[in-house]
Design a protein around this motif. Sequence first.
Motif, PDB file in Angstrom:
ATOM      1  N   ARG A   1       0.884  -1.086   0.021  1.00 46.31           N
ATOM      2  CA  ARG A   1       0.176   0.027  -0.077  1.00 46.31           C
ATOM      3  C   ARG A   1       0.847   1.202   0.134  1.00 46.31           C
ATOM      4  NH1 ARG A   1      -4.238   0.055   4.869  1.00 46.31           N
ATOM      5  NH2 ARG A   1      -3.774   2.427   4.655  1.00 46.31           N
TER       6      ARG A   1
ATOM      7  N   TRP B   1     -11.029   4.743   0.706  1.00 45.04           N
ATOM      8  CA  TRP B   1     -11.236   4.045  -0.691  1.00 45.04           C
ATOM      9  C   TRP B   1     -12.310   4.508  -1.368  1.00 45.04           C
ATOM     10  CZ3 TRP B   1      -7.279   1.022  -0.968  1.00 45.04           C
ATOM     11  CH2 TRP B   1      -6.403   0.368   0.039  1.00 45.04           C
ATOM     12  N   ILE B   2     -11.777   4.689  -2.541  1.00 42.77           N
ATOM     13  CA  ILE B   2     -12.604   5.088  -3.611  1.00 42.77           C
ATOM     14  C   ILE B   2     -12.401   4.231  -5.080  1.00 42.77           C
ATOM     15  CG2 ILE B   2     -13.094   7.524  -2.857  1.00 42.77           C
ATOM     16  CD1 ILE B   2     -11.229   8.542  -4.903  1.00 42.77           C
ATOM     17  N   SER B   3     -13.204   4.216  -6.019  1.00 43.77           N
ATOM     18  CA  SER B   3     -12.802   3.596  -6.966  1.00 43.77           C
ATOM     19  C   SER B   3     -11.702   4.235  -8.025  1.00 43.77           C
ATOM     20  CB  SER B   3     -14.099   3.143  -7.828  1.00 43.77           C
ATOM     21  OG  SER B   3     -14.672   4.382  -8.401  1.00 43.77           O
ATOM     22  N   PRO B   4     -11.133   3.497  -8.881  1.00 45.09           N
ATOM     23  CA  PRO B   4     -10.175   4.277  -9.719  1.00 45.09           C
ATOM     24  C   PRO B   4     -11.075   5.218 -10.701  1.00 45.09           C
ATOM     25  CG  PRO B   4      -9.668   1.886  -9.888  1.00 45.09           C
ATOM     26  CD  PRO B   4     -10.946   2.009  -8.823  1.00 45.09           C
TER      27      PRO B   4
ATOM     28  N   ALA C   1     -11.633   8.478  -8.635  1.00 46.74           N
ATOM     29  CA  ALA C   1     -10.315   9.036  -8.570  1.00 46.74           C
ATOM     30  C   ALA C   1     -10.174   9.807 -10.058  1.00 46.74           C
ATOM     31  CB  ALA C   1      -9.237   8.061  -8.413  1.00 46.74           C
TER      32      ALA C   1
ATOM     33  N   THR D   1      -4.377  11.087  -3.849  1.00 53.25           N
ATOM     34  CA  THR D   1      -5.559  10.108  -3.530  1.00 53.25           C
ATOM     35  C   THR D   1      -5.546   9.082  -4.875  1.00 53.25           C
ATOM     36  OG1 THR D   1      -6.868  11.277  -2.224  1.00 53.25           O
ATOM     37  CG2 THR D   1      -7.908   9.475  -3.289  1.00 53.25           C
ATOM     38  N   ALA D   2      -5.180   9.812  -5.826  1.00 51.83           N
ATOM     39  CA  ALA D   2      -5.283   9.176  -7.144  1.00 51.83           C
ATOM     40  C   ALA D   2      -3.871   8.098  -7.421  1.00 51.83           C
ATOM     41  CB  ALA D   2      -5.312   9.936  -8.470  1.00 51.83           C
TER      42      ALA D   2
ATOM     43  N   VAL E   1      -4.980   5.067  -4.962  1.00 49.80           N
ATOM     44  CA  VAL E   1      -5.949   4.389  -5.591  1.00 49.80           C
ATOM     45  C   VAL E   1      -5.165   3.624  -6.708  1.00 49.80           C
ATOM     46  CG1 VAL E   1      -7.909   4.485  -6.895  1.00 49.80           C
ATOM     47  CG2 VAL E   1      -7.911   5.594  -4.779  1.00 49.80           C
TER      48      VAL E   1
ATOM     49  N   ALA F   1      -3.347   0.659  -5.543  1.00 46.79           N
ATOM     50  CA  ALA F   1      -3.942  -0.403  -4.961  1.00 46.79           C
ATOM     51  C   ALA F   1      -4.543  -1.192  -6.094  1.00 46.79           C
ATOM     52  CB  ALA F   1      -4.925   0.262  -4.190  1.00 46.79           C
ATOM     53  N   ASP F   2      -5.108  -0.521  -7.080  1.00 45.39           N
ATOM     54  CA  ASP F   2      -5.616  -1.079  -8.239  1.00 45.39           C
ATOM     55  C   ASP F   2      -4.665  -1.842  -9.018  1.00 45.39           C
ATOM     56  OD1 ASP F   2      -7.838  -1.393 -10.341  1.00 45.39           O
ATOM     57  OD2 ASP F   2      -6.364  -0.552 -11.720  1.00 45.39           O
TER      58      ASP F   2
END
Length: 253
Positions: free
Chosen positions: A70, A135-138, A141, A232-233, A236, A239-240
Amino acid sequence: MYTRAEVYSPLQNTAVWIAAWLYAAESSDTLIDALHDLGGVHTFGEGPVSDLLNNIRAVADLTNPEPVVRLILWGPGQAAAIAPSSPAFAALTPAGALAIRENDEVAHLLVPSYDKGGVRWRWFVEHERLPEPAWISPGEADRLLSQATEKAAQLIEAVGGADHDLPAPRLTVGTLSDFYDTPGLPNSVTPRAAKLFARADQVAAIIETVTDKVGDHSLDPHLFSLWRHIRTARMVGVADAVHDLWRLSAFNS
């Protein structure tokens, strides 16, 4: 305030390279070459970077769908996802940290210090679950970064017009983008993550042009939210990319 520390993250690419190596998508030699491009000579305690990598390999849980690596970034308006009482939190620099997942209860925090002599790593063990990131989705973001790109472009055009000697702001941004693009990512990175990283680099280059190249810091308070979206981007996207490496590894096993 020196903006690059807020908007550029060699640790982003470092995280992805280490994950690609853990899942056998990249060789040790290729990883070490990439790390050298991402800050010069890396050291861990009194030893070489290979000692750090061996320790990472020994503790990393490659079976869980949660990201084994992470990226933790922080800055104005955004707290680090590390307990404030932790020794790792006290050791943080603006560069952030990497978290290596061992299991649900134990994480290992790798805190780098970057200077002209290279990168020095420190290792901390957390025996409580790390605070959850936002946590947000790609896709979300990317949407936030798209909005940030438009806002940042408007800012640079505004300050580059009447009051500042900036005859070719787009050329300046292009030059900085070349800096942010190097030294590249593993071939295994998902197109979705690569797109997020590229857009983050674009907004970062625009913001750096406005502040450090133009020398106008009057807009800094308005840029805080943009910095948060960039960080944040990057988190994310890492993580993706790491999750996709796990998915491919699990599919091929």
